[in-house]
Motif scaffolding. Structure first.
Motif, PDB file in Angstrom:
ATOM      1  N   MET A 164      -4.502   8.358  -2.891  1.00  0.00           N
ATOM      2  CA  MET A 164      -4.055   9.528  -4.363  1.00  0.00           C
ATOM      3  C   MET A 164      -2.541  10.363  -3.955  1.00  0.00           C
ATOM      4  N   SER A 165      -2.526  10.124  -3.069  1.00  0.00           N
ATOM      5  CA  SER A 165      -1.379  10.796  -2.455  1.00  0.00           C
ATOM      6  C   SER A 165       0.163  10.182  -2.484  1.00  0.00           C
ATOM      7  N   GLN A 166       0.050   8.741  -2.799  1.00  0.00           N
ATOM      8  CA  GLN A 166       1.050   7.695  -2.731  1.00  0.00           C
ATOM      9  C   GLN A 166       1.388   8.009  -4.935  1.00  0.00           C
ATOM     10  N   SER A 167       0.542   8.506  -5.222  1.00  0.00           N
ATOM     11  CA  SER A 167       0.949   8.514  -6.554  1.00  0.00           C
ATOM     12  C   SER A 167       2.344   9.611  -7.041  1.00  0.00           C
ATOM     13  N   VAL A 168       2.611  10.635  -5.420  1.00  0.00           N
ATOM     14  CA  VAL A 168       3.292  11.323  -5.823  1.00  0.00           C
ATOM     15  C   VAL A 168       5.399  11.196  -6.135  1.00  0.00           C
ATOM     16  N   TYR A 169       5.028   9.891  -5.434  1.00  0.00           N
ATOM     17  CA  TYR A 169       6.460   9.018  -5.436  1.00  0.00           C
ATOM     18  C   TYR A 169       6.688   8.290  -7.024  1.00  0.00           C
ATOM     19  N   LEU A 170       5.747   8.524  -8.233  1.00  0.00           N
ATOM     20  CA  LEU A 170       6.059   8.221  -9.405  1.00  0.00           C
ATOM     21  C   LEU A 170       6.786   9.068 -10.309  1.00  0.00           C
ATOM     22  N   LEU A 171       6.148  10.419  -9.696  1.00  0.00           N
ATOM     23  CA  LEU A 171       6.255  11.920 -10.153  1.00  0.00           C
ATOM     24  C   LEU A 171       8.093  11.943 -10.717  1.00  0.00           C
ATOM     25  N   LYS A 172       8.388  11.530  -9.492  1.00  0.00           N
ATOM     26  CA  LYS A 172      10.508  11.589 -10.169  1.00  0.00           C
ATOM     27  C   LYS A 172      10.577  10.193 -10.967  1.00  0.00           C
ATOM     28  N   ILE A 191      -7.385  10.837 -16.422  1.00  0.00           N
ATOM     29  CA  ILE A 191      -7.153  12.197 -17.073  1.00  0.00           C
ATOM     30  C   ILE A 191      -6.000  12.406 -15.253  1.00  0.00           C
ATOM     31  N   THR A 192      -6.021  12.587 -14.386  1.00  0.00           N
ATOM     32  CA  THR A 192      -4.904  12.856 -13.466  1.00  0.00           C
ATOM     33  C   THR A 192      -3.847  12.663 -13.237  1.00  0.00           C
ATOM     34  N   MET A 193      -3.600  11.214 -13.528  1.00  0.00           N
ATOM     35  CA  MET A 193      -1.885  10.752 -14.032  1.00  0.00           C
ATOM     36  C   MET A 193      -1.587  10.818 -15.079  1.00  0.00           C
ATOM     37  N   LEU A 194      -2.556  11.234 -16.681  1.00  0.00           N
ATOM     38  CA  LEU A 194      -2.169  11.612 -17.350  1.00  0.00           C
ATOM     39  C   LEU A 194      -1.607  13.238 -17.605  1.00  0.00           C
ATOM     40  N   TYR A 195      -2.207  13.853 -16.038  1.00  0.00           N
ATOM     41  CA  TYR A 195      -2.125  15.067 -15.779  1.00  0.00           C
ATOM     42  C   TYR A 195      -0.015  15.227 -15.772  1.00  0.00           C
ATOM     43  N   ARG A 196       0.171  14.274 -14.316  1.00  0.00           N
ATOM     44  CA  ARG A 196       1.061  14.434 -13.700  1.00  0.00           C
ATOM     45  C   ARG A 196       2.354  14.075 -14.489  1.00  0.00           C
ATOM     46  N   ILE A 197       1.305  12.533 -14.996  1.00  0.00           N
ATOM     47  CA  ILE A 197       2.889  12.295 -15.357  1.00  0.00           C
ATOM     48  C   ILE A 197       2.471  11.927 -17.372  1.00  0.00           C
ATOM     49  N   PRO A 198       3.032  13.174 -17.607  1.00  0.00           N
ATOM     50  CA  PRO A 198       2.580  13.203 -18.743  1.00  0.00           C
ATOM     51  C   PRO A 198       3.014  12.923 -20.110  1.00  0.00           C
ATOM     52  N   GLN A 199       4.594  12.019 -19.589  1.00  0.00           N
ATOM     53  CA  GLN A 199       4.693  11.262 -20.819  1.00  0.00           C
ATOM     54  C   GLN A 199       4.762   9.830 -20.816  1.00  0.00           C
ATOM     55  N   LEU A 200       3.720   9.243 -20.452  1.00  0.00           N
ATOM     56  CA  LEU A 200       3.014   7.852 -20.359  1.00  0.00           C
ATOM     57  C   LEU A 200       2.067   7.824 -21.514  1.00  0.00           C
ATOM     58  N   THR A 201       2.836   6.603 -22.214  1.00  0.00           N
ATOM     59  CA  THR A 201       2.076   6.199 -23.597  1.00  0.00           C
ATOM     60  C   THR A 201       1.260   5.262 -23.504  1.00  0.00           C
ATOM     61  N   ASN A 221       0.601  -1.619  -0.126  1.00  0.00           N
ATOM     62  CA  ASN A 221       0.034   0.052   0.126  1.00  0.00           C
ATOM     63  C   ASN A 221       0.661   1.704  -0.188  1.00  0.00           C
ATOM     64  N   ASN A 222       2.229   1.357   0.144  1.00  0.00           N
ATOM     65  CA  ASN A 222       2.917   2.591  -0.438  1.00  0.00           C
ATOM     66  C   ASN A 222       4.201   2.393  -1.119  1.00  0.00           C
ATOM     67  N   CYS A 223       4.213   2.823  -1.921  1.00  0.00           N
ATOM     68  CA  CYS A 223       4.586   3.274  -3.032  1.00  0.00           C
ATOM     69  C   CYS A 223       5.953   3.517  -2.943  1.00  0.00           C
ATOM     70  N   SER A 224       6.429   4.232  -1.423  1.00  0.00           N
ATOM     71  CA  SER A 224       7.569   5.811  -1.691  1.00  0.00           C
ATOM     72  C   SER A 224       9.004   4.952  -1.656  1.00  0.00           C
ATOM     73  N   PRO A 225       9.123   3.569  -1.706  1.00  0.00           N
ATOM     74  CA  PRO A 225      10.794   3.943  -2.667  1.00  0.00           C
ATOM     75  C   PRO A 225      10.755   3.214  -4.340  1.00  0.00           C
TER      76      PRO A 225
END
Length: 326
Positions: free
Chosen positions: A246-254, A278-288, A222-226
């Motif tokens: 949804m805050s777990q998605s912040v660890y994917l932004l880097k 839509i939210t994830m595509l905005y936060r991680i725009p390089q997703l294909t 349940n924790n994406c931080s690593p």
């Protein structure tokens, strides 16, 4: 098979007595014969000393084999496929020093790479999936291993591989793992751990500099931080876990290299999947690709319109003129 028998100095050139016809009962265990081997050979190439030619590949899958003693004569084999048989031990392979690829998936083996004392120095690709393996024995002597597949066994701990410095692919799907460990300072590029009982991603940072593909589907994390340490990660599968916030998605932004993400089957996206997408595509725009669906140009524009500069402008206008209105 006359030409084939002339070329293979791997099988004794003696005329065998007429073999009995195999039983029509598909459940009966068969014994490997030189004729079956001869029929299975392909890929003609030079022998390791460069002086002769021999067939270097044998495909002996789905033959219900239990006894493979005859394989010991095929000393020039480089590729051997014995998947879906009834093998319980591999000591007959002790002469196959030129092996590069070995597939013995779907058998009844309980030990990895116990080849009668043999350590093929060029062995690179190994598949022991769907056997009866409870633990990973010390594989340090097999220094050239590049791909190790152990799916569908009863393994509860990652061990015995920390010295495999050239290992690039490790697959342990459908085992009994509860944590990520034993990776040492490996340079693994592809790690497949789906369908286990892993509760934390801690330990994945040991291979942060090389990992490109991580499959963690159907676990208990349940924790994406690593994950934020995995700077080269391109493909990530976190489907069917226990990610709720949804805050777990912040660890994917880097992870600037991330291009494919699957996170379906978690509460984070199941409540409102369209908004999540839509939210994830905005936060991680390089997703294909997101949740196994290709990302369209139209969706990218929609994500920018919904969450981009216009959204901030609307928020500023509301705050300035309407925030005090009850």
């Amino acid at each position: 098979h006359t030409q084939k028998n002339r070329l293979m100095d791997t099988v004794a050139v003696v005329e065998e007595p007429k073999a009995e016809q195999p039983s029509e009962d598909s459940n009966s265990a068969h014994t490997l014969s030189t004729k079956i081997i001869s029929d299975s050979l392909s890929k003609l190439g030079q022998t390791s000393n460069g002086l002769n030619f021999a067939y270097t590949k044998a495909s002996l899958s789905n033959l219900n084999l239990k006894d493979i003693d005859a394989i010991s004569a095929t000393v020039h084999l480089e590729e051997l496929y014995l998947d879906n048989n009834q093998l319980v031990q591999l000591s007959a392979m002790k002469t196959l020093k030129n092996l590069v690829t070995l597939d013995v998936s779907r058998n009844k083996l309980d030990t990895i790479l116990d080849l009668g004392g043999l350590i093929p120095m060029n062995l690179e690709f190994v598949n022991f999936s769907d056997n009866r393996i409870d633990a990973i024995n010390d594989l340090s002597p097999f220094k050239c291993l590049r791909s190790l597949r152990l799916d569908g066994n009863n393994i509860s701990k990652i061990e015995g591989i920390s010295n495999l410095k050239v290992l690039k692919v490790l697959s342990l799907k459908k085992n009994n793992l509860t944590k990520i460990e034993g990776l040492g300072q490996l340079s693994i590029r592809e790690l497949y751990l789906s369908h286990n009982k892993i509760t934390s991603l801690k330990g994945i940072e040991d291979i942060k500099g090389t990992l490109e593909i991580l499959d963690m589907q159907d676990n208990l994390t349940n924790n994406c931080s690593p994950i934020e340490t995995l700077t080269k990660l391109r493909v990530l599968n976190l489907a069917d876990n226990q990610i709720t916030d949804m805050s777990q998605s912040v660890y994917l932004l880097k992870i600037k290299a991330l291009s494919e993400l699957s996170i379906t089957g978690n509460m984070i996206c199941d409540h409102n999947p369209d908004y999540f997408r839509i939210t994830m595509l905005y936060r991680i725009p390089q997703l294909t690709k997101l949740n196994d669906k290709e990302v369209s140009a139209k969706e990218i524009v929609k994500a920018q319109n919904a969450h981009g500069a216009d959204e901030q402008m609307r928020a500023d206008v509301y705050k300035k003129y309407f925030s005090e209105i009850q």
